[in-house]
Scaffold this motif. Structure first.
Motif, PDB file in Angstrom:
ATOM      1  N   ALA A  98       0.831  -1.203   0.000  1.00  0.00           N
ATOM      2  CA  ALA A  98       0.000   0.000   0.000  1.00  0.00           C
ATOM      3  C   ALA A  98       0.866   1.253   0.000  1.00  0.00           C
ATOM      4  N   GLY A  99       0.424   2.271  -0.726  1.00  0.00           N
ATOM      5  CA  GLY A  99       1.161   3.529  -0.748  1.00  0.00           C
ATOM      6  C   GLY A  99       0.701   4.415  -1.884  1.00  0.00           C
ATOM      7  N   VAL A 100       1.199   5.635  -1.871  1.00  0.00           N
ATOM      8  CA  VAL A 100       0.843   6.612  -2.901  1.00  0.00           C
ATOM      9  C   VAL A 100       2.110   7.305  -3.383  1.00  0.00           C
ATOM     10  N   SER A 101       2.021   7.922  -4.560  1.00  0.00           N
ATOM     11  CA  SER A 101       3.116   8.743  -5.070  1.00  0.00           C
ATOM     12  C   SER A 101       2.682  10.197  -5.040  1.00  0.00           C
ATOM     13  N   GLY A 102       3.609  11.078  -5.272  1.00  0.00           N
ATOM     14  CA  GLY A 102       3.261  12.496  -5.293  1.00  0.00           C
ATOM     15  C   GLY A 102       4.510  13.345  -5.400  1.00  0.00           C
ATOM     16  N   GLY A 103       4.629  14.078  -6.487  1.00  0.00           N
ATOM     17  CA  GLY A 103       5.825  14.876  -6.708  1.00  0.00           C
ATOM     18  C   GLY A 103       5.566  16.366  -6.532  1.00  0.00           C
ATOM     19  N   LYS A 104       6.280  16.970  -5.598  1.00  0.00           N
ATOM     20  CA  LYS A 104       6.234  18.425  -5.407  1.00  0.00           C
ATOM     21  C   LYS A 104       7.614  18.904  -4.995  1.00  0.00           C
ATOM     22  N   ARG A 105       7.911  20.157  -5.365  1.00  0.00           N
ATOM     23  CA  ARG A 105       9.158  20.760  -4.903  1.00  0.00           C
ATOM     24  C   ARG A 105       8.994  21.210  -3.453  1.00  0.00           C
ATOM     25  N   VAL A 106      10.110  21.415  -2.784  1.00  0.00           N
ATOM     26  CA  VAL A 106      10.093  21.745  -1.356  1.00  0.00           C
ATOM     27  C   VAL A 106       9.184  22.929  -1.056  1.00  0.00           C
ATOM     28  N   GLU A 107       9.281  24.000  -1.869  1.00  0.00           N
ATOM     29  CA  GLU A 107       8.505  25.206  -1.592  1.00  0.00           C
ATOM     30  C   GLU A 107       7.009  25.019  -1.813  1.00  0.00           C
ATOM     31  N   GLU A 108       6.613  23.927  -2.447  1.00  0.00           N
ATOM     32  CA  GLU A 108       5.197  23.669  -2.712  1.00  0.00           C
ATOM     33  C   GLU A 108       4.540  22.786  -1.659  1.00  0.00           C
ATOM     34  N   ILE A 109       5.324  22.258  -0.757  1.00  0.00           N
ATOM     35  CA  ILE A 109       4.814  21.281   0.205  1.00  0.00           C
ATOM     36  C   ILE A 109       4.369  21.972   1.485  1.00  0.00           C
ATOM     37  N   ASP A 110       3.140  21.666   1.894  1.00  0.00           N
ATOM     38  CA  ASP A 110       2.677  22.169   3.187  1.00  0.00           C
ATOM     39  C   ASP A 110       2.638  21.019   4.196  1.00  0.00           C
ATOM     40  N   GLU A 111       2.366  21.353   5.426  1.00  0.00           N
ATOM     41  CA  GLU A 111       2.429  20.354   6.491  1.00  0.00           C
ATOM     42  C   GLU A 111       1.426  19.237   6.279  1.00  0.00           C
TER      43      GLU A 111
END
Length: 266
Positions: A98-111
């Motif tokens: 089980a799991g998910v993927s998800g690509g974002k740059r550091v500045e786009e990631i919130d808590e």
């Protein structure tokens, strides 16, 4: 092509999480063909029923348990284990797919995004494994295979949260393996790169959107970066999982088996 004996995993009960995903589905079909009794779980009820029907064309109903569950829900985790044990007995094999993927740059990631990624890919899997492992400790036997990723071995652009979650899986696998082997329990991980599944295709679509390119261009670029010139198949990953589940891998402990087409060597 079948490479495993139909009795290689006879008398084993293997729980497969994320069974409705591409790799989880192939793992379920492969392990069932090797004689294992299996419990499949996932969040998508419709896909679970489809997999159930496919499995029952290949195995008897008394070797199969199907239980819908959201692994982030503590009650669902306990219900899953209870139902699996009630129908098929002691769980001596666990495939954490089980799991998910998800690509974002550091500045786009919130808590919230970071917390969800870590919870889905690491924390909930850890907590489910902890419960199953407690029973394995009593029996002094068991085999656990975690689905990690090449992203758990090296970083890539725009992939920080996902990579962090998979590095966590690899580190946990190695540390747990050292603790578990003295009790007759093996713990390993498989680390595929791009696999020809819907999850990988979605990842490439997001990359195309971020780069202002097309899905086809990103797919072609991904293949060019792999020495073998192609994506891995879900069946190839399932076969690696199956090998680690057998006695043939008896002294393979705490490894992160790469399935990279030659793109990552070390």
């Amino acid at each position: 092509m079948t490479i495993f004996s139909s009795e290689a995993l006879a008398h084993k009960h293997i729980l497969i999480t994320g069974a409705t995903g591409g790799i989880g589905t192939e793992a379920a079909l492969t392990l069932a063909a090797m004689g294992a009794s299996i419990t499949i779980t996932g969040r998508n009820k419709e896909k679970l029923e489809q997999l159930k029907a496919e499995l029952l064309r290949k195995m008897p109903v008394d070797r199969l348990c199907v239980q819908q569950a959201d692994l982030t829900d503590p009650a669902d985790r306990m219900r899953l284990i209870e139902q699996a044990e009630r129908k098929l007995g002691f769980i001596n094999g666990l495939v954490n797919s089980a799991g998910v993927s998800g690509g974002k740059r550091v500045e786009e990631i919130d808590e919230a995004f970071l917390a969800e990624m870590m919870n889905l890919n690491f924390v909930s899997t850890f907590l489910l494994t902890q419960e199953v492992y407690s029973k394995m400790l009593e029996k002094k036997e068991g085999n656990i295979v975690n689905l990690a990723s090449l992203s758990g071995l090296r970083g890539t652009y725009g992939n920080t949260a996902y990579s962090a979650s998979k590095f966590a899986v690899v580190g946990w696998t190695q540390s747990m393996a050292v603790e578990a082997i003295g009790h007759g329990i093996r713990v390993n991980a498989v680390c595929p790169g791009y696999v020809d599944t819907e999850m990988a295709r979605n990842s490439l679509r997001k990359k195309a959107e971020r780069n202002g390119t097309s899905f086809e261009e990103e797919l072609d670029n991904a293949k060019k970066e792999i020495p073998s010139g192609r994506l891995s198949t879900a069946l190839e990953v399932a076969n690696a999982i199956a090998f680690l589940m057998t006695d043939a891998a008896g002294n393979i402990v705490g490894e992160s088996l790469k399935i990279s087409g030659g793109s990552v060597m070390r």
